[in-house]
Design a protein around this motif. Structure first.
Motif, short mmCIF file in Angstrom:
data_model
loop_
_atom_site.label_atom_id
_atom_site.label_comp_id
_atom_site.label_asym_id
_atom_site.label_seq_id
_atom_site.Cartn_x
_atom_site.Cartn_y
_atom_site.Cartn_z
N PHE A 1 34.40 9.91 -22.52
CA PHE A 1 35.41 11.32 -23.99
C PHE A 1 37.20 11.36 -23.12
CE2 PHE A 1 36.65 15.50 -24.62
CZ PHE A 1 36.15 15.80 -25.69
N ALA A 2 37.64 11.54 -22.73
CA ALA A 2 38.68 11.79 -21.63
C ALA A 2 40.11 11.07 -22.02
CB ALA A 2 38.52 12.36 -20.16
N GLY B 1 32.50 3.81 -40.83
CA GLY B 1 32.40 3.67 -39.78
C GLY B 1 33.64 3.32 -38.65
N PHE B 2 33.28 3.75 -37.47
CA PHE B 2 34.05 4.02 -36.85
C PHE B 2 33.69 3.26 -35.51
CE2 PHE B 2 30.35 7.69 -36.24
CZ PHE B 2 30.51 7.20 -34.86
N ARG B 3 34.51 3.28 -34.27
CA ARG B 3 34.53 2.49 -33.24
C ARG B 3 33.93 2.96 -32.24
NH1 ARG B 3 39.09 0.70 -32.51
NH2 ARG B 3 38.73 -1.27 -34.12
N ASP B 4 32.95 3.46 -31.65
CA ASP B 4 31.46 4.00 -30.87
C ASP B 4 31.90 3.66 -29.80
OD1 ASP B 4 30.16 5.93 -30.12
OD2 ASP B 4 28.77 5.99 -32.17
N PHE B 5 32.85 4.35 -28.33
CA PHE B 5 32.13 4.62 -27.38
C PHE B 5 31.36 4.97 -26.71
CE2 PHE B 5 36.63 3.75 -28.54
CZ PHE B 5 36.75 2.46 -27.81
N ASP B 6 30.69 5.23 -27.15
CA ASP B 6 29.47 6.07 -26.43
C ASP B 6 27.95 5.51 -26.89
OD1 ASP B 6 30.26 8.47 -25.34
OD2 ASP B 6 29.94 9.71 -27.12
N ASP C 1 30.90 12.88 -26.27
CA ASP C 1 29.53 13.71 -25.00
C ASP C 1 31.03 13.97 -24.02
OD1 ASP C 1 28.58 14.33 -23.24
OD2 ASP C 1 26.51 13.00 -23.28
N SER C 2 31.32 14.92 -24.22
CA SER C 2 32.68 15.54 -23.59
C SER C 2 31.97 15.44 -21.67
CB SER C 2 32.44 16.81 -23.30
OG SER C 2 31.92 17.81 -23.88
N SER C 3 30.96 15.80 -21.74
CA SER C 3 29.62 15.43 -20.18
C SER C 3 30.54 14.46 -19.53
CB SER C 3 28.98 15.86 -19.95
OG SER C 3 27.99 14.80 -20.45
N ALA D 1 38.21 10.11 -33.78
CA ALA D 1 38.88 9.33 -32.07
C ALA D 1 38.71 10.74 -31.98
CB ALA D 1 40.26 8.87 -32.57
N THR D 2 39.87 11.72 -32.28
CA THR D 2 39.83 13.15 -32.08
C THR D 2 39.20 14.09 -32.31
OG1 THR D 2 41.69 13.74 -33.22
CG2 THR D 2 42.20 12.69 -31.50
N ALA D 3 37.77 13.34 -32.43
CA ALA D 3 37.19 15.11 -33.03
C ALA D 3 37.09 15.36 -31.63
CB ALA D 3 35.69 14.78 -33.33
N GLY D 4 37.33 14.66 -30.49
CA GLY D 4 36.93 15.44 -29.30
C GLY D 4 37.95 15.75 -29.04
N ALA D 5 39.66 15.90 -29.44
CA ALA D 5 40.70 16.33 -28.98
C ALA D 5 40.61 17.08 -28.38
CB ALA D 5 41.89 15.46 -29.27
#
Length: 855
Positions: free
Chosen positions: A158-159, A283-288, A152-154, A21-25
């Motif tokens: 992501f936010a 696995g993970f819940r993927d929002f992309d 995808d931080s763009s 999840a917060t791979a992107g935090a």
């Protein structure tokens, strides 16, 4: 037995929903200055300094903290020690890196045992953490969850995902000093190492509770060592706990090992799971993945096998090459020496399978180095995979593994081998093969026979550690008569997969003269194909998604050409093709052959399971095993009644996913029950054995054991779920001939009440069985709930809302009429007449109970 715990897990897929999840935090590759923003608290205002617990702590000069005489050990971070004080010097380039902490029991106390828990090697923690600088001169250790992800931080998502997945701060440390070259910081880690925390030690408090372990006794707990390596830090602690509620001990002293694994900066490229190939999953819940929805992305768990850079062109040309990093299993030094070669062979047997994926010597077994050879080597080190030998009465073996939650990369495995698994292997082999193999006709097998049995179990468990799930459906692809064909079965094996629970070839008959190759499991066609799918290195694809498109069609083509590659999940309870311990494509034929062999074994059981100088405890045990084996054959057949076949497919494959078992399969199954169970199996009544067993247990009798077996079968045939499935299949038959509820009840009546149709007396065994049958029908029609139903869920119909209630009531009324008609026969004896009158009264009482309930 032989399970894979934690993952042993699996819905149809064991989705752990683990990856990031917060791979992107935080951006992992952000410049160090940006990552460490806020670390220099000297620039904070005076107001900030007055904020209670976040007030800046004093940073001392490095030389005042890391003093002369300290013992220093360098790994991916440096550990300094003096007396009982420990400092971690953490480089800035380690901040925000994923660190997987895996903790195990290194040495256990017998007093803490609870079932299969409480042994050396037990895993007690597995979680990812990250170090990061916080405000006020603090270093935080965050616990990282990998259940939701947007990479995808763009994109706006992501936010949003980051905002809703704040990672918990598990621990905070004052920064004690700055490294002399400003490349890192020093923290006091003494409390982390010494305290009873869920970071390094018991993450799962239930494990402590089950063992009756209370609070840590600090005066009797200490750190034995901290070893540092380039990719892992090993913490070994001696811990003493109060005994809690355990009345047998005042405290426990055990040894624990925590491995702090630095996960790769660049995760292995994952392979997206294909559910037609049986792999454990991450696995993970993927929002992309889905721009208009949410999707679960699932990766197959695999080791990272890649060619060496200098061998890449050879690999692409199809030449076998050794992987850059082979899979190595170490054998626990405490393992009895005579079994070591067999355990090692069980590992090395997989080398041929990896050759299908283009690698030679990809997996190797080694004996663990001695303390003299390497004083820093530890079997508890989470960078070492091992087969752990446990002095336990538990008859089992397990093959769990630890995987990178970001990619599914298997990092290590500890296979647990319980000493008493040999008793289980002995019992199975005797009951399944003693009729055809004279070596199985003794209380203690020769070492060569037991060693071969150990080898097959070792291979099975290693298969789990390679990512492979149980393939219970594999044996169903083999025609039963092929299992009696010496040439065929010795060439192909009795099942295409060692990951099946198809222990030994119990179908083989003495006149078939089949040898070891046709009796013992071995790595087969499916296993080699599954390894090829999972481990072939495919550099031609840039993404896992591109790779999946091609691999999906490869799997479809392979399955179309070779049905032996079919994967039948252990999680399909209504598909009789995927059963534990069964053989062949026809449970009735296989069961009949198995029972023929049991009839050969039973008369020799005293001879084969007793010693002149001992009693009959072993005979009692093996007689129970024989009854269980008989019941197992019956259970395999029973599963075919109301069975539905489920075949995993992708959209481009023809044919349905679900099919109803053919009418004749159901019909034959019920006939088997009538012949082998409801017709009294007098062959089980061996008075020589029973008289001896009554010396141990006075309650042992043929009648009691028979009642248990018949009652279990009747209760399981007449579950509401099974009856509902038959009803549903009938309602959706669409003109096809299917086996119906009426067919089932008619066939059961003709078998169970056979004497009444023939005008004969009913003996005591059959009278008891008929009472059980009528009682089960009364329970299902007139009593709420179904405590004996083996499958629950919304599929089971409410009987009052369908015609099922009328069908069951009608069957009971027919039984009443049958009993009344039989009573007119003057040749019946008194016990039979009293019995029939009793059945009539029982059914009347059921209907009366219903009428009173309605009022």
């Amino acid at each position: 037995m032989f399970t894979r715990r934690r993952n042993r897990v699996s819905g149809a897929i064991a989705i752990a929903l683990l990856v990031a999840a917060t791979a992107g935090a935080q951006k992992k590759n952000a410049p160090a200055d940006n990552k460490n923003k806020g670390a220099d608290t000297t620039r904070k205002s005076a107001d900030s300094a007055r904020k209670g617990p976040l007030a800046p702590t004093a940073i001392k000069p490095y030389k005042d903290v890391i003093t002369a005489g300290m013992k220093t050990s360098k790994g991916y971070f440096t550990v300094h020690q003096k007396d009982d004080k420990y400092y971690f010097e953490i480089p800035n380039n380690i901040l925000h890196r994923d660190i997987l902490i895996v903790s195990r029991v290194s040495k256990a106390s017998a007093d803490m045992r609870n079932g299969s828990n409480g042994y050396a090697g037990d895993q007690i923690a597995e979680t990812v953490y990250r170090f990061e600088k916080g405000p006020s001169n603090k270093m935080f250790l965050r616990r990282i969850s990998f259940s939701e992800y947007a990479g995808d931080s763009s994109k706006a998502m992501f936010a949003s995902v980051s905002k809703n997945n704040v990672q918990a701060i598990a621990m905070a440390f004052p920064i004690a000093a700055i490294s002399p070259d400003s490349s890192g910081v020093v923290i006091d880690a003494t409390d982390l190492l010494n305290s009873d925390n869920d970071i390094l030690y018991f993450e799962n408090k239930k494990l402590k509770d089950r063992a009756g372990m209370g609070s840590q006794q600090n005066d009797r707990s200490y750190i034995e060592y901290v070893h540092t390596f380039p990719s892992n830090i090993e913490v070994h602690a001696v811990k003493t706990y109060s005994a809690g509620l355990n009345p047998t001990s005042s405290n426990y002293t055990i040894e624990l090992n925590a491995s702090m694994l630095l996960l790769p900066l660049n995760p292995m490229r994952p392979r997206l799971l294909d559910e037609r190939v049986g792999y454990f999953a991450t696995g993970f819940r993927d929002f992309d993945a889905d721009p208009q929805g949410v999707k679960n992305t699932i990766y197959a768990n695999r080791w990272r096998l890649e060619p060496k850079p200098e061998d890449m062109e050879k690999y692409k040309r199809g030449e076998l090459v050794e992987p850059a990093k082979p899979i190595v299993f170490y054998i626990d030094p405490v393992t009895p020496k005579k079994w070591v070669p067999y355990l090692m062979q069980g590992v090395n047997d997989w080398q041929k399978a990896f050759e299908k994926a283009g690698f030679k010597n990809a997996i190797i077994a080694k004996e663990a180095p001695s303390r003299e050879e390497d004083s820093t080597w530890s079997i508890d080190d989470a960078t070492h995979s091992a087969i752990i030998y446990r002095p336990s009465a538990i008859a089992n073996a397990m093959g769990p593994s630890v995987a990178d939650p970001r990619s599914g990369e298997i990092l290590e495995s500890h296979i647990f081998w319980y000493h008493n698994v040999m008793s289980l292997l002995h019992s199975w082999y005797m009951m399944q093969c003693a009729a055809v193999d004279p070596r199985a006709r003794k209380l203690e097998f020769d070492d060569s026979v037991m060693g071969t049995l150990i080898r097959f179990v070792s291979s099975h468990e290693v298969g789990h550690t390679l990512g492979l799930r149980h393939n219970f459906g594999s044996s169903s692809t083999v025609p039963v008569e092929n299992l009696r064909n010496k040439a065929w079965v010795e060439e192909h094996g009795h099942t295409p997969s060692i990951m099946d629970y198809a222990r030994f070839n119990y179908v083989a008959q003495p006149e078939d003269n089949i040898g070891d190759k046709g009796l013992f499991p071995r790595i087969g066609d499916y296993d080699q194909w599954a390894i090829q799918w999972g481990y072939t290195y495919r550099p031609e694809f840039k993404t896992a998604e591109d790779e999946k498109k091609v691999l999906a069609h490869i799997v479809s083509d392979s399955l179309a050409k070779n049905h032996r590659l079919w994967f039948g999940s252990e999680m399909e309870p209504t598909d009789a093709r995927s059963q534990s311990e069964d053989l062949g494509n026809d449970a009735v034929a296989a069961g009949n052959y198995g029972i023929k062999n049991l009839k050969r074994i039973l008369p020799h059981l005293i001879e084969w399971t007793t010693r002149p100088e001992e009693g009959y405890a072993s005979l009692f045990e093996h007689y129970g095993v024989l009854l269980s084996q008989y019941s197992r054959y019956v259970g395999h057949v029973l599963a075919n009644i109301g069975c539905e076949y489920r075949t995993e497919k992708i959209a481009s494959q023809p044919g349905p996913l679900f099919e109803v078992a053919p009418y004749q399969v159901n019909k034959n199954a019920v006939q088997f029950l009538n012949d082998q169970v409801f017709t009294t199996p007098l062959w089980l009544k061996n008075d020589s054995i029973l008289l001896r067993l009554q010396q141990l247990h006075a309650s042992v009798s043929f009648g009691i054991e028979l009642n248990k077996i018949q009652e279990d079968v009747i209760n399981n045939v007449l579950t509401r779920n099974r009856i509902s499935r038959l009803w549903w299949e009938e309602q959706n038959a669409d003109g096809k001939k299917v086996y119906t509820v009426t067919d089932l009840l008619n066939d059961l009546n003709k078998g169970i009440f056979k004497e009444l149709y023939e005008g004969k007396n009913v003996d005591s065994y059959r009278r008891n069985m008929q009472k059980i049958y009528v009682g089960r029908l009364i329970q299902q029609v007139f009593i709420a709930g179904d405590p004996l139903s083996t499958i629950t869920g919304s599929f089971t119909y409410h009987l009052t809302q369908t015609d099922l209630m009328f069908l069951l009531k009608d069957a009971m009324k027919q039984q009443q009429q049958l009993c009344k008609k039989a009573l007119l026969n003057p040749s019946l004896d008194k016990p039979t007449k009293y019995h029939l009158q009793d059945l009539i009264q029982r059914i009347d009482a059921g209907f009366k109970m219903e009428s009173q309930t309605v009022k």
